[in-house]
Design an enzyme around this catalytic site. Structure first.
Site, PDB file in Angstrom:
ATOM      1  N   ARG A 195      -0.868 -10.731  10.503  1.00  8.67           N
ATOM      2  CA  ARG A 195       0.388 -10.175  11.028  1.00  8.67           C
ATOM      3  C   ARG A 195       1.525 -11.181  10.880  1.00  8.67           C
ATOM      4  NH1 ARG A 195      -0.663  -5.904   9.792  1.00  8.67           N
ATOM      5  NH2 ARG A 195      -2.481  -6.968   8.956  1.00  8.67           N
ATOM      6  N   LYS A 255       0.815  -1.213   0.000  1.00  9.29           N
ATOM      7  CA  LYS A 255       0.000   0.000   0.000  1.00  9.29           C
ATOM      8  C   LYS A 255       0.854   1.271   0.000  1.00  9.29           C
ATOM      9  CE  LYS A 255      -1.629   1.022   4.034  1.00  9.29           C
ATOM     10  NZ  LYS A 255      -1.032   2.279   4.522  1.00  9.29           N
ATOM     11  N   THR A 256       1.849   1.318   0.880  1.00 12.00           N
ATOM     12  CA  THR A 256       2.661   2.533   0.999  1.00 12.00           C
ATOM     13  C   THR A 256       3.409   2.821  -0.294  1.00 12.00           C
ATOM     14  OG1 THR A 256       2.918   2.090   3.364  1.00 12.00           O
ATOM     15  CG2 THR A 256       4.436   3.671   2.373  1.00 12.00           C
ATOM     16  N   GLN A 266      -9.887  -4.440   7.329  1.00 17.20           N
ATOM     17  CA  GLN A 266      -9.055  -4.069   8.472  1.00 17.20           C
ATOM     18  C   GLN A 266      -9.614  -2.853   9.203  1.00 17.20           C
ATOM     19  OE1 GLN A 266      -4.629  -4.628   8.177  1.00 17.20           O
ATOM     20  NE2 GLN A 266      -5.040  -4.671   5.972  1.00 17.20           N
ATOM     21  N   ASP A 322      -4.841   8.040   2.846  1.00 13.33           N
ATOM     22  CA  ASP A 322      -4.366   6.746   3.346  1.00 13.33           C
ATOM     23  C   ASP A 322      -5.316   6.236   4.430  1.00 13.33           C
ATOM     24  OD1 ASP A 322      -2.777   4.548   3.756  1.00 13.33           O
ATOM     25  OD2 ASP A 322      -1.244   5.604   4.900  1.00 13.33           O
ATOM     26  N   GLU A 323      -5.408   4.914   4.586  1.00 17.72           N
ATOM     27  CA  GLU A 323      -6.205   4.276   5.646  1.00 17.72           C
ATOM     28  C   GLU A 323      -7.643   4.817   5.654  1.00 17.72           C
ATOM     29  OE1 GLU A 323      -5.035   1.793   7.061  1.00 17.72           O
ATOM     30  OE2 GLU A 323      -2.895   1.995   7.491  1.00 17.72           O
TER      31      GLU A 323
END
Length: 726
Positions: free
Chosen positions: A599, A33-34, A251, A220-221
């Site tokens: 995770r 994503k980043t 998420q 973002d997010e």
């Protein structure tokens, strides 16, 4: 110039190059994503579509903003000046400085932190003669911030926002608080977007100017945005519609702090013709872990849908391990022993994490890790005995065991608030030094000599009497009963029960868990010595430490090995979440389980215990429904010898043969047995205890049938023979 696109996979490149019009990038865990965000940012600048000052990029943390700025500069090969890149609060403040007068402020307005906000709010509540014990100012501030997160100004409070808190006068408190802020030329963090959104709504010229300025928006997010953030973005994007939101509906786990998963779910409705791009290639986890997570989250109905697949070799990696245990003590031993074995094999502790649903669960693992001399850190929070509510409760216990403990005396003499001011404390300190006596003794003498104000004399006299009474309870009935009396009679538990902040229920759970910890020691002195040793153990050398945290704190992190204990009904999914939010709560709990699984890079170990000691009482637990939802082909099951013996005694439990866990859930016996009817009728308002649901308050009573609001389990109807007076 296009070299920066070379390392992208096809979906990532599509997300970077789709620059015109509304775009939603559904970016699953570990899908880069980043990289997509920063490359898209650089791509717009490099292709000349916009200058740096014509883009608005919003992140949720300052750390993420710094990382994006550095990455964009790296792609461009030079520092970039004039960027509008930062958190919602930072950008809101920057914009509001230019429109301060429209919000009734001057441009040099101050931004207040929480302590300053409370200093403003407390006098407001005092003017309205609101009892700080029944309406604690921190709780009132939390409610005001919740309204601001929803974009609700005082003049827009409707029936849906009404509350019984503060005697139903919170609307008046809110309005006066805002007036006081304006008089001080100040704003709190919630005001930054609330004021700015209100200005954009009211002033078409201001809105048009900002819309012309920001030709492209990057967010973002997006799944974590609240209502006022959503409104702010929609207003800015209405004209050009060049908005790209990156997020993952699977998420979205922060509803308790205002996040609205609906913002991302209705993106295509808000922006007709929007392009939705799914990033599904996962560069983090093995195929079995991803398949298990995908099978679990597929049971959610409120989702846009995507399926993660490994970017590496298909089918490689260990299956997710599900370990069934007899009780929670055995679970803590299992986790500790496996961590020790991994360490002996050369695995770094920094690449291992234990993720729990609630903060109170960490204590059992902390104790076990200490016993095994395994260094650990609590991420996103404090160690169990470092938490403020635990320190307060332990200070009470220290004062019971050691009446001369002046540090403990000073910590809790005004906790919860009893109206003991700094002036009174200064008088008591001076008297104690002059007499060479502990504060408690000096206080008794000062009361007798009338050296302190009448109200303080009365309050402290009652408090010293309570301390003596609690010491008698401790001597007669033991430290656990004494702790319960202290927390209830002092009003300390009630203070947190009334606190509407998201952290308050967790604090109550931690205090219950302290009772369990205390029950493991024969004497109060032995327990206090243990706490001192635990606190001393904090000074450990080296950075190679295991990570212990809640699932909420784990979002955005990754580890080679992840332990996921406590997968039982009522624990995970959390019963309070189910009671308060129903299906929405269940779906968020499932998203939390999905976050936990994803995770792990190479190894995920899930566990549940048939019996768990919660708040000092053993409770039979049914396995979490989430275990049924894990694909059978992607998991491997193990059971301890104690569990196998238990399973052999239960029919038709065949969990070890991969039968559905519902069989085991239905076979767990109910341990609450009715007692004889009480001699006297239980009345409305009485405090009662139930073996399974704990403490509660009777809200209605008729012919032996009670409606009880339990502190931890919501409202239930129960016959009076099943409860005892608390």
């Amino acid at each position: 110039m296009s070299g920066y696109l070379a390392g992208l996979n096809p979906e990532q490149r599509e997300a970077v190059e789709a620059v015109d019009g509304p775009v939603l990038v559904l970016s699953g865990a570990g899908t880069g994503k980043t990289r997509v965000l920063t490359t898209r940012f650089a791509h717009i600048l490099l292709t000349g579509r916009a200058a740096p000052g014509e883009m608005l990029a919003v992140t949720f943390t300052n750390k993420a903003a710094r990382e994006m700025r550095e990455r964009v500069a790296g792609l461009l090969g030079r520092p970039v000046d004039g960027l509008w890149l930062g958190t919602f609060h930072a950008l809101g403040a920057r914009m509001l400085r230019r429109h301060a007068e429209a919000a009734g402020l001057r441009r040099d307005f101050a931004i207040l932190d929480t302590d300053d906000q409370l200093r403003v709010l407390k006098p407001v509540m005092e003017e309205l003669r609101l009892d700080p014990k029944r309406a604690p100012p921190p709780a009132a501030l939390a409610l005001i911030q919740r309204w601001k997160d929803r974009g609700v100004a005082p003049d827009r409070l409707g029936a849906a926002e009404q509350t019984e808190f503060a005697s139903g006068r919170m609307a008046e408190v809110y309005a006066r608080y805002q007036q006081r802020l304006a008089a001080l030329n100040a704003a709190d963090f919630g005001d930054l977007l609330l004021h700015m959104t209100d200005i954009l709504r009211r002033e078409p010229a201001a809105l048009a100017a900002w819309q012309r300025r920001f030709r492209y928006l990057l967010v973002d997010e997006y799944q974590d945005t609240n209502v006022v953030q959503y409104l702010f973005l929609r207003l800015l994007a209405q004209a050009h519609r060049n908005i790209c939101c990156v997020g993952d509906d699977d998420q979205s786990i922060y509803s308790w702090r205002g996040a609205e998963v609906g913002n991302i779910l209705r993106f295509e409705q808000d922006f007709p013709g929007a392009r939705v791009i799914r990033l599904e290639r996962n560069y983090r986890s093995t195929a079995p872990i991803l398949a298990a997570a995908a099978g679990l989250i597929a049971h959610n109905e409120e989702r846009l849908g995507k399926t993660l697949r490994p970017a590496g070799k298909e089918g490689a990696g260990e299956q997710v391990l599900v370990v069934s245990l007899w009780d929670s003590d055995e679970e803590a031993r299992m986790v500790g022993e496996r961590i020790a074995a991994l360490r002996a094999e050369g695995h770094r502790l920094a690449e291992i994490a234990v993720l729990v649903r609630a903060g109170f669960q960490t204590r059992a693992f902390e104790e076990r890790l200490l016993a095994l001399a395994i260094p650990y850190r609590v991420v996103g929070g404090l160690r169990f005995y470092e938490r403020a509510e635990i320190r307060d409760a332990v200070a009470y216990l220290r004062l019971l065991a050691r009446p001369a403990d002046d540090l403990a005396f000073e910590r809790i003499v005004n906790v919860p608030r009893r109206g003991i001011g700094e002036g009174t404390l200064a008088t008591l300190r001076q008297a104690a030094r002059a007499r060479g006596e502990p504060l408690a003794v000096a206080t008794a003498a000062a009361i007798a000599a009338k050296q302190i104000p009448p109200r303080a004399r009365e309050t402290l006299g009652h408090w010293l009497h309570d301390l003596d009474r609690w010491r008698e309870i401790e001597a007669r009935e033991g430290p656990v009963v004494a702790l319960s009396a202290v927390l209830e009679d002092s009003g300390y538990l009630e203070m947190w029960r009334r606190d509407p902040s998201p952290e308050a229920p967790g604090r109550v759970e931690n205090l219950r868990e302290l009772g369990r910890a205390l029950a493991e020691f024969e004497t109060l002195a032995a327990f206090l010595d243990h706490v001192s040793l635990v606190m001393e153990n904090e000074a450990e050398n080296g950075d190679d430490k295991l990570s212990l945290m809640t699932l909420h704190a784990a979002k955005g992190l990754e580890f080679d090995t992840v332990f996921l204990p406590g997968w039982e009904e009522g624990v995970f999914p959390n019963q309070r979440a189910l009671d308060e939010s129903g299906t929405k709560g269940l779906e968020e709990e499932r998203r939390l389980a999905y976050v936990g699984l994803t995770r792990a890079r190479t190894r995920a170990i899930v566990s549940f215990a048939l019996n768990r000691r919660i708040y000092g009482n053993w409770q039979s637990n049914a396995p979490s429904r989430f275990l049924d939802e894990l694909p059978a082909d992607e998991i491997r099951r193990e059971g301890s010898s104690a569990f196998r013996r238990a399973a052999a005694r239960r029919e038709p439990v065949v969990f070890l043969d991969r039968a559905p866990l519902t069989a085991l859930r239905s076979s767990v016996p109910e341990r609450v047995a009715p007692r004889p009817r009480p001699a006297e009728a239980v009345g409305v308002g009485a405090r009662v205890r139930h073996e399974r649901y704990g403490l509660g308050t009777v809200r209605a009573a008729e012919a032996g049938r009670l409606e009880i609001e339990f502190d931890e389990g919501g409202r239930k109807r129960i016959l009076d023979g099943f409860v005892t007076p608390a």
